[in-house]
Scaffold this active site. Structure first.
Site, short mmCIF file in Angstrom:
data_model
loop_
_atom_site.label_atom_id
_atom_site.label_comp_id
_atom_site.label_asym_id
_atom_site.label_seq_id
_atom_site.Cartn_x
_atom_site.Cartn_y
_atom_site.Cartn_z
N GLU A 70 0.84 -1.20 0.00
CA GLU A 70 0.00 0.00 0.00
C GLU A 70 0.88 1.25 0.00
OE1 GLU A 70 -2.07 -0.84 3.59
OE2 GLU A 70 -2.99 -2.61 2.70
N GLU B 23 -4.65 -6.73 2.37
CA GLU B 23 -3.43 -7.45 2.75
C GLU B 23 -3.50 -8.93 2.42
OE1 GLU B 23 -4.85 -5.17 4.64
OE2 GLU B 23 -3.32 -3.69 5.14
N PHE C 210 2.08 -1.98 8.94
CA PHE C 210 2.39 -2.11 10.36
C PHE C 210 2.13 -3.57 10.72
CE2 PHE C 210 2.11 2.27 9.79
CZ PHE C 210 2.39 3.00 10.93
N ASP D 207 0.97 -4.86 13.19
CA ASP D 207 -0.33 -5.02 13.86
C ASP D 207 -1.41 -5.47 12.87
OD1 ASP D 207 0.24 -2.98 16.48
OD2 ASP D 207 1.32 -2.56 14.65
N PHE D 208 -1.22 -5.18 11.59
CA PHE D 208 -2.24 -5.51 10.59
C PHE D 208 -2.15 -6.96 10.13
CE2 PHE D 208 -1.49 -0.89 9.01
CZ PHE D 208 -1.92 -0.40 10.22
N HIS E 195 -1.14 0.07 16.73
CA HIS E 195 -0.05 0.43 15.80
C HIS E 195 1.32 0.41 16.48
CE1 HIS E 195 -3.22 1.92 13.14
NE2 HIS E 195 -2.34 2.25 12.23
C1 LIG Z 1 -5.44 -3.36 7.78
C2 LIG Z 1 -4.80 -2.04 7.61
N1 LIG Z 1 -4.03 -1.81 6.53
C3 LIG Z 1 -3.44 -0.61 6.35
C4 LIG Z 1 -3.60 0.38 7.27
C5 LIG Z 1 -2.92 1.72 7.10
N2 LIG Z 1 -3.89 2.73 6.74
C6 LIG Z 1 -4.47 3.52 7.67
S1 LIG Z 1 -5.62 4.53 7.03
C7 LIG Z 1 -5.36 3.93 5.49
C8 LIG Z 1 -6.13 4.47 4.33
C9 LIG Z 1 -7.59 4.26 4.52
O1 LIG Z 1 -8.27 4.79 3.45
P1 LIG Z 1 -9.83 4.87 3.43
O2 LIG Z 1 -10.42 3.59 3.88
O3 LIG Z 1 -10.23 5.36 2.10
O4 LIG Z 1 -10.17 5.94 4.55
P2 LIG Z 1 -9.80 7.47 4.54
O5 LIG Z 1 -8.45 7.59 5.17
O6 LIG Z 1 -9.81 7.95 3.14
O7 LIG Z 1 -10.85 8.11 5.38
C10 LIG Z 1 -4.38 2.94 5.49
C11 LIG Z 1 -3.88 2.23 4.30
C12 LIG Z 1 -4.39 0.11 8.40
N3 LIG Z 1 -4.57 1.02 9.37
N4 LIG Z 1 -4.99 -1.09 8.54
#
Ligand SMILES: Cc1ncc(C[n+]2csc(CCOP(=O)(O)OP(=O)(O)O)c2C)c(N)n1
Lengths: 327, 337
Positions: free
Chosen positions: B29, B70, B93, B95-96, B139
């Site tokens: 990502e 993932e 991370f 944690d994921f 995290h």
């Molecule tokens: C399982 C997981 N993968 C990756 C992340 C890292 N991460 C945090 S927010 C995010 C983007 C989320 O995008 P979206 O669902 O469109 O929500 P927005 O931030 O646009 O409100 C990512 C990849 C995470 N927190 N959890």
């Protein structure tokens, strides 16, 4: 769709409170007052307030890492939220969760969530509980365009469909997941059709227009309460700030946010509608805005004045403790 | 040789291996960032900027941004690895890992064994871990004991920019699945890093400091704290061995046992939760193999058995620091009552 003057004022007040909260957190973060990761909701207020307006205290919502707006719309205490975000005593989660995990189960707010796609299964569970207990309660899963590609979200839609669970799946599409454009990441490019593929009724909604969100949510919730099974809303808007505080947004075309703020802002849009239709006097709206500002000023003052948690709190709340039992 | 940050060391390792071997790809990502946004290339270069510039150099047939899925892309990395590529997949991370646990634990970890040695799965899962950034419970975890527990996975935890580059190059060249832990609070650490590629073999712990009073075993960010404690202890006339494990699977038991045989005292520093953790594992190994050479009980320095808290005072109380390590060594050296 009829809203009385009080409801209109409440809705405007909810949106102003969220906007004020987020703008202020943005400023405080920049001065180094707030630790950790902070993801702001500004620009998306019509979604949280429009969807939550018709929820009842016994209904549940599952939120995202961008959860302040949902928490406020579901009635969480703004002062305690601010303390939580500052990591202080009196915080909604005793300073243990912070912005990314802000929650108040008593208000039916199942938590902001650090895990993308963590929320939809929880909303299914709350809906399942309502079904088992025979209440009329419903649940809402808020998630982003990024989360819409996560297995947990897709599995949850299917699960809810199989059991006709009263879950409203709300895709909050702010155009990006971190730096990744939703126009690129969503295969098929048609969220509503994807949801329909799982057997959900789906609608696309302009997230700049509170009235459109409110109407769509109200109708969906009514059908769900009548046993109609899960539904889906695809709500589109822009997020005003970076993915998290500190993000320089190098992946966005310059001027994108400014354009939206000038011409499509949900607060400006609502204010103009209320005034031009003669529904609420401008002075009343001014007063609501001033009250929201004062409320947040107060919350920040309270958070700054609050002491940090006690170090001994590190070891509490890991398990429920029973008198006389071994730790 | 020049001074580089942990972030730059990782970037250089990936770049040099991608140049050397066209089968190395990277996916995850935002590892390029801004995918789909017109005219924007490589806007992020992953969430902390370690892969920045790789898209420009290697193009979209080697660097793949992914949707937030993932299970799909970590599993795809495993599939691509058995099919002949050397993927570096980023689990942002650690944690994921819950959302893709099956692909790591039941798929990539098991292929070689289950298929009778006929499968080779050269995949690297890069992942951020560790406390200290106010990122709270979801995290900040140190889940390396969970992966160390799984046969078939190699688990790597670099402790400095130099180690990061050498271990990353080895990870990419290694024919087994490697979970590569990058401590997020170390990304801006700087140190000497050779410009040319070099690989640090797995399963060889690094004796960073020698002294006969006690053995201090640590990994990742805890190595820094251990070195700080050891410097203070040396001043006080208690010089210690400090051992950086580098990899927890394979584990270099030899270096640990040799040191304990010399010092008779062992302190294990582990940033992960204490129960069923790395410190407990090493402690049991030493108790079994070298009980006779112990002159004092083994000490474990770990956080308490709680999730990682958010508030700064609480998080600071949570993470072990040099003071606790020093105190643990001093406690061992006190005459026994
Ligand atoms: C399982 C997981 N993968 C990756 C992340 C890292 N991460 C945090 S927010 C995010 C983007 C989320 O995008 P979206 O669902 O469109 O929500 P927005 O931030 O646009 O409100 C990512 C990849 C995470 N927190 N959890």
């Amino acid at each position: 769709m009829q809203m009385n003057a009080q409801q209109l004022m409440d809705a405007y007040q909810g949106m102003c409170t969220i906007r004020e909260f987020e703008e202020r957190v943005h400023k405080e973060f920049a001065t180094g007052q707030i630790p950790g990761f902070v993801h702001l909701y500004a620009g998306e207020e019509a979604s949280a307030v429009g969807v939550c307006m018709d929820l009842r205290p016994e209904d549940h919502i599952a939120s995202t890492h961008r959860g302040h707006g949902h928490a406020i719309a579901k009635g969480c205490d703004v002062g305690a939220m601010m303390k939580e975000i500052f990591g202080r005593q009196g915080g909604l989660c005793k300073g243990k969760g912070g912005s990314m995990h802000i929650a108040d189960i008593a208000k039916g707010m199942l938590g902001a969530n650090g895990i993308v796609g963590g929320g939809p299964p929880l909303a299914c569970g709350a809906a399942l509980a309502a079904k088992v207990k025979g209440t009329q309660a419903v649940a809402v899963a808020f998630f982003g365009d990024g989360a819409f590609n996560q297995g947990t979200t897709l599995e949850s839609m299917n699960f809810a469909a199989v059991y006709a669970l009263p879950v409203l799946f709300v895709l909050e599409d702010n155009g990006y997941a971190e730096s990744t454009a939703s126009s690129w990441s969503i295969g098929g490019h048609n969220p509503v059709r994807r949801a329909e593929g799982f057997g959900l009724r789906g609608n696309r909604v302009d997230g700049h227009d509170f009235f459109a969100v409110y109407r769509a949510a109200k109708e969906a919730l009514a059908r769900m309460r009548a046993g109609g099974g899960p539904e889906f809303l695809h709500i589109e808007f822009t997020r005003y700030f970076g993915h998290f505080e500190g993000d320089q947004m190098t992946y966005r075309p310059p001027g994108e946010v400014k354009e939206e703020r000038n011409y499509l802002d949900c607060l400006k849009f609502m204010r103009a509608r209320l005034v031009s239709a003669g529904l609420v006097q401008p002075q009343v709206l001014d007063r609501i805005e001033a009250e929201a500002a004062a409320l947040i000023e107060d919350a920040v003052g309270g958070a700054r004045a609050a002491p940090p948690p006690d170090r001994a709190d590190l070891l509490t709340d890991v398990y429920k403790t029973y008198p006389g039992a071994l730790a | 040789m020049s001074i580089k940050s942990f972030r730059m060391a990782l970037n250089e390792a990936m770049r040099q291996e991608m140049e050397r071997d066209p089968t190395v790809i990277a996916l995850g990502e935002d590892i390029a960032g801004g995918m789909g946004a017109l005219g924007q290339q490589d806007a992020w270069g992953d969430v902390l900027g370690a892969s920045k510039g790789l898209l420009g150099e290697f193009g979209r047939n080697r660097i793949f941004d992914t949707p937030i899925s993932e299970s799909a892309f970590i599993g795809a990395a495993a599939g691509a690895a058995v099919a002949g590529l050397r993927p570096i997949a980023q689990l942002m991370f650690v944690d994921f890992f819950g959302v893709c646990g099956d692909q790591i634990v039941n798929q990539m970890a098991k292929f070689r064994y289950m298929f009778g040695g006929k499968a080779t799965t050269p995949v690297v899962v890069r992942t951020l871990f560790g406390a200290g950034t106010r990122a709270a419970s979801q995290h900040s975890q140190c889940l390396y004991p969970i992966f160390t527990h799984i046969p078939g996975l190699k688990v790597v935890i670099p402790s400095s920019p130099y180690e990061a580059k050498g271990l990353m190059i080895q990870a990419i060249r290694d024919d087994d699945p490697v979970i590569f832990f990058e401590h997020k609070a170390m990304y801006d650490d700087v140190g000497e890093v050779p410009d040319e590629p070099y690989a640090i073999p797995f399963g060889q712990a690094n004796l960073l400091r020698a002294g006969g009073s006690a053995s201090i075993v640590a990994t990742g960010r805890m190595v820094k704290h251990a070195m700080q404690a050891a410097a203070a202890l040396e001043q006080a006339g208690m010089p210690c061995d400090v051992i950086d494990l580098r990899t927890t699977s394979p584990l270099d038991t030899n270096t640990i046992l040799t040191s304990v045989a010399k010092t008779g005292r062992l302190v294990i520093v582990d940033e992960a939760s204490p129960r069923c953790g790395l410190a407990a594992d090493i402690s049991a190994m030493v108790a079994q193999e070298a009980f006779g050479s112990l002159r004092a009980p083994i000490r474990m320095v770990t956080p308490p058995h709680t999730p990682v808290p958010f508030a700064p005072v609480l998080e600071d109380a949570y993470v072990p620091g040099p003071a606790q390590i020093e105190a643990a060594v001093r406690a061992l050296l006190e005459p026994r009552k």
